[in-house]
Design a protein around this motif. Structure first.
Motif: not given
Length: 725
Positions: A424-430, A432-433, A438-444, A710-716
Motif C-alpha cells: 500500500k505504501r508503494m502505491f502511495g509514493e508518487s 516511486l510510481i 519512466v525507467e521500465y514503462g511499467t505500472v503497478l 522496493v529493491e525486489e520490485v525493481e529487480s523483478m
C-alpha cells in the motif's frame, strides 16, 4: 436524464416521419433520439415476444415499430414467410432472407428481428452498423409454452428428428455472438415487464458515465472531469487517496423472477448473468465477459458444479470453495480476474501485479495469471510477498512451484500485515510510481481483495450457494439463510453482504476469527485497536491478519457512503493504531453481521469430532467457522459454512487434530495418507501435481525492511521487462 424523458422532450421539437424509398425498403424517423438515429434491434428466439415488446417500446418512446417478417420480408416477397420457407427449404431460405435484409435500412426505429435473422452473418453486420442489438433472453420453458399455444409453422430448422429445444440451444449461442445488451427475462415475465426491462437496459447502455466508481475515502468529491470506470479500477487496484473503490450507484437489485430462472443454470451461466449486471457492456462486452467466465470456470475446476454445496449435519451445510487449481476459495475470483485484467489493459505498457498473501492468495494469483497467453502474458508480471513463518509448508511449495513467465514468490521475515502495508505504501509514493513508469514503462497494480475485480466474482458464489439450496429443495426462494465465513481481510464477508444487496435473502453474515480475533472484537465493541497487539501464529494462517482491509468497504456500506467518516477513521488508524466508531454505527453493523472467535484447541477438536461423526474432513479455517457457527446459530434457518481451503493445505494441523502418529515428512505422502482417512472430500489432484514438482529450490527470505521490498520490485522489473532506453 432517462431515456424515456429525453425522447419525450424531443417530441416537442420534432415530428416523426416515416419514409419509404422507391428503390429499396427504407424507414427513417426524423425525430432526434439519444441513440443518435440508431435503431433498437430486438433479437431473440421465436416466441420471445419481440413483435409485441417492440410495439410497446415504440409506443412509449413515440418511435416507429417495424417487424421484419410483416414489414420487410412479406412485402418484398409478396407471399407469407411460412410459404417461402416451405418453397425454399431452410438453407436457401436463410440466404434469401439475408439478401433481402441487406437491402433494408432504417433510422431511429424499433425493429423486431425474426428469430433466424442472426443466422445470416452479413445481414447482421449490415444491421449492426446502425443499430443496438437487444437480446430478449427468455427462459426456454416460457418459449416452449408460448410456441405450443401459437402453433408456429415457420421456424427454420423445424424438421423431423430435430426438437424445438435443440433449435433453441443452437440459436442461443448465435444470439450471444451478436448482442450489445442482454435483457434477462425472469420466469413468467409479462410482455409489459419485458418492455420495461428493454427501456432500462438501453438507458443503462447509453449512460456509461453514470456507472462509475468512487473511493471509500473521497466519494464523489473528485474532479468532475475524472470518471473512473470498471476498466480503470481493474487496472489501478487502489484509489489514489489510499481508499478502496466501490460502485457509486451500488449493486443492482435483481427481481425474484430472474433469481428463480437462475436456479436451474450452471455456475458459469449464473456468473455470466450476474456479472453482466455489475459490469457495463462498454467496459467489457457481454460476449467477451461470457468467454472469460467460461474459460475461468471450466475443466480447471475438479467439480463440474465449481462451488458445490453439501449437507453437513443437522441444519448445517458446507460450500466447498476449494475445487479450483490451488485448492482455495481464492481461485473463484483469481481464475477470472486475470482475464478481466488482460481485457482492460491499455496498450503499450507493462504491468506488475504486487500481491501480499497470508497463504492462499499467492498461489491463486500465480495460477490465474499463468493462464494468460501471447502479449498479455509477456507484458504482465506477478510478484508475491508472503511471511516466511506465517504460511503452511504446502502453501510455500505451491507458490514457489510457479516458475512460468514473469512470476515470482518471495518470502519476507515478517508477518502478512507488514507485507500488505508495504505494498500500500508503494502505491502511495508518487515518486516511486513515476520512476518505475519512466525507467521500465511499467505500472503497478494489485490482485489482493482491495482490487474490485477480485471482490466482485466472490459475490457470485454466495449467490450460487443460495440457488443450489433452492434447486435441491432445502429452501424456497425468499427463505432466510445464515452464512458463516472464516474472516481475515473481510473480503469474503463483504462479498456476501453485496450478494444480499442484490437480492439474495441472507439473514446474517457470521464472521469467524481465530485467536487473533481483531474482527470479532471490533464487531463486538466498535473499537478497532491494534496498539500493542501482536499477531499470533495459528493453525489457520490465512486469517492471521490484524489490519483487515475490506472493513473499510463495510464501514462505507453501513454508513451510507460517508467517505469523510471513512477517511477520518482510517487516517486515525494509520496514525494512532486505533479508532472508535461513532455512536449508532455499531448497531447498524450488528444488524447485518455477527462475529465470534475460536481457540486453537477448539479448532482441532471440531475437525476430529466431525470426522468421527460423518467421515468428512475439514481444513482448519472451515473448522474455525464451524465452531463459531455452532455457538451463534439459533437453528431457525439453515447455516452454510464457507469452506475456504482443502484440508491437504494444512496437513500437519489436521494430523494433529486426528491424533495420527508417525506422520510422513513428505508433503505428498501426507496428503495421500489424509485422503485415505477421509470419506470426503477426495484428495486434490492439481495440488498434488504441483507439489510433486517440488518448487522452492534456492528460495530467498527478504529482511523486514520496506526499502528491501522496493529493491525486489525493481529487480523483478529488470528481469521481466526491457528497460526503457
Amino acid at each position: 436524464m432517462g431515456l424515456l424523458s429525453a425522447i419525450q422532450i424531443s417530441l416537442r421539437t420534432a415530428r416523426c416521419r416515416l419514409c419509404q424509398l422507391p428503390t429499396s425498403k427504407s424507414w427513417f424517423s426524423t425525430k432526434s433520439t439519444p441513440l443518435g438515429g440508431k435503431n433498437i434491434l430486438l433479437m431473440g428466439p421465436p416466441g420471445a415476444g419481440k413483435t409485441t415488446v417492440g410495439k410497446i417500446v415504440a409506443n412509449k418512446l413515440g418511435l416507429p415499430a417495424l417487424d421484419v417478417d410483416d414489414d420487410v420480408l412479406e412485402p418484398a416477397w409478396k407471399m407469407p414467410v411460412a410459404a417461402k420457407l416451405a418453397e425454399l427449404g431452410g438453407r436457401r431460405f436463410l440466404e434469401e432472407e439475408g439478401r433481402t435484409l441487406s437491402n433494408f435500412s432504417a433510422s431511429g426505429c424499433i425493429v423486431s428481428l425474426t428469430g433466424s435473422n442472426p443466422l445470416h452473418g452479413e445481414a447482421m453486420q449490415h444491421l449492426k452498423q446502425n443499430g443496438v442489438v437487444v437480446y430478449l433472453d427468455v427462459d426456454s420453458r416460457d418459449i416452449m409454452e408460448r410456441l405450443g399455444r401459437m402453433e408456429v409453422n415457420r421456424i427454420v430448422g423445424q424438421e423431423d428428428g430435430v426438437s424445438m429445444r435443440d433449435i433453441l440451444l443452437y440459436r442461443k449461442q448465435i444470439y450471444e455472438k451478436w448482442l450489445d445488451v442482454r435483457v434477462f427475462c425472469g420466469m413468467g415475465d409479462t410482455v409489459e415487464e419485458v418492455a420495461e426491462k428493454v427501456l432500462k437496459a438501453v438507458e443503462r447502455y447509453l449512460e456509461h458515465d453514470e456507472e462509475t466508481y468512487a473511493s471509500t475515502r473521497s466519494g464523489g468529491s473528485e474532479s468532475p472531469d475524472r470518471k473512473t470506470y470498471f476498466s480503470d479500477v481493474v487496472i489501478e487496484g487502489l484509489a489514489a487517496d489510499g481508499g478502496l473503490y466501490v460502485p457509486k450507484k451500488g449493486f443492482p437489485d435483481v427481481p425474484k423472477g430472474e433469481w428463480l430462472r437462475l436456479i436451474s443454470m450452471s455456475y458459469p451461466e449464473r456468473a455470466s448473468v450476474l456479472l453482466e449486471k455489475c459490469i457495463h457492456p462498454l467496459d467489457v462486452s457481454p460476449l467477451d465477459l461470457r468467454s472469460n467466465v467460461f474459460k475461468a470456470y471450466g475443466d480447471n475446476f475438479s467439480s463440474d458444479r465449481v462451488a458445490p454445496v453439501k449437507h453437513l449435519v443437522k441444519n448445517q451445510y458446507i460450500q466447498e470453495l476449494f475445487h479450483g487449481p490451488t485448492a482455495s476459495f481464492k481461485d473463484l475470483a483469481l481464475q477470472l480476474m486475470p482475464q478481466l485484467f488482460a481485457h482492460c489493459l491499455p496498450p503499450m505498457c507493462n504491468f506488475l501485479i504486487l500481491v501480499a498473501t497470508s497463504g492462499d492468495t499467492g498461489s491463486a494469483v500465480l495460477s490465474g495469471f499463468s493462464r494468460l497467453s501471447g502479449a498479455d502474458r509477456h507484458r504482465t508480471g506477478v510478484l508475491v510477498f508472503f511471511p516466511e513463518e506465517g504460511v503452511s509448508e504446502v502453501q510455500k511449495l505451491q507458490m514457489t512451484s510457479f516458475r512460468e513467465g514473469n512470476a515470482r514468490a518471495v518470502s519476507v521475515l515478517s508477518d502478512f500485515d507488514f507485507c500488505q502495508k508495504s505494498i500500500k505504501r508503494m502505491f502511495g509514493e508518487s515518486g516511486l510510481i513515476g520512476h518505475l513508469a519512466v525507467e521500465y514503462g511499467t505500472v503497478l497494480s494489485t490482485a489482493n481483495s482491495i482490487n474490485w475485480a477480485r471482490l466482485l466474482p466472490q459475490v457470485v458464489y454466495h449467490s450460487s450457494c443460495y440457488l443450489d439450496l433452492c434447486r435441491d429443495g432445502v429452501i424456497n426462494f425468499g427463505d432466510p439463510l445464515d452464512v458463516c465465513i472464516p474472516t481475515g481481510n473481510f473480503g469474503n464477508a463483504m462479498s456476501a453482504l453485496y450478494a444480499k444487496q442484490m437480492g439474495i435473502p441472507i439473514r446474517k453474515v457470521i464472521c469467524a476469527s481465530n485467536h487473533n480475533r481483531v474482527v470479532s472484537d471490533f464487531l463486538s465493541t466498535g473499537q478497532y485497536d491494534l496498539q500493542g497487539r501482536p499477531l499470533l501464529l495459528s493453525h489457520s494462517p490465512a486469517i492471521d491478519i490484524l489490519k483487515s482491509s475490506n472493513l473499510e468497504r463495510f464501514i462505507h456500506h453501513v454508513s451510507g457512503g460517508n467517505s469523510c467518516l471513512v477517511d477520518d477513521l482510517f487516517t486515525h488508524l494509520d496514525a494512532q493504531k486505533r479508532f472508535q466508531l461513532p455512536e449508532g454505527l455499531l448497531g447498524r453493523m450488528q444488524q447485518e453481521v455477527q462475529a465470534g472467535w475460536c481457540s486453537e484447541e477448539d479448532c482441532l477438536a471440531a475437525i476430529q469430532e466431525l470426522h468421527i461423526q460423518t467421515g468428512y474432513l475439514m481444513d482448519t479455517h472451515t473448522a474455525v467457522a464451524k465452531v463459531v457457527a455452532d455457538r451463534l446459530q439459533d437453528g431457525s434457518c439453515p447455516t452454510v459454512l464457507c469452506s475456504t481451503a482443502h484440508y491437504g493445505k494444512f496437513a500437519p494441523a489436521v494430523f494433529k487434530a486426528l491424533r495420527i502418529q508417525n506422520v510422513p515428512p513428505d508433503p505428498v505422502e501426507q496428503l495421500e495418507q489424509l485422503g485415505a482417512a477421509a470419506s470426503e472430500p477426495a484428495a486434490h489432484g492439481e495440488m498434488m501435481r504441483r507439489l510433486r514438482q517440488r518448487g522452492g529450490s534456492g528460495r530467498r527470505a527478504l529482511q523486514a525492511d520496506y526499502s528491501v521490498l522496493v529493491e525486489e520490485v525493481e529487480s523483478m522489473m529488470q528481469d521481466s521487462f526491457l528497460k526503457v532506453a
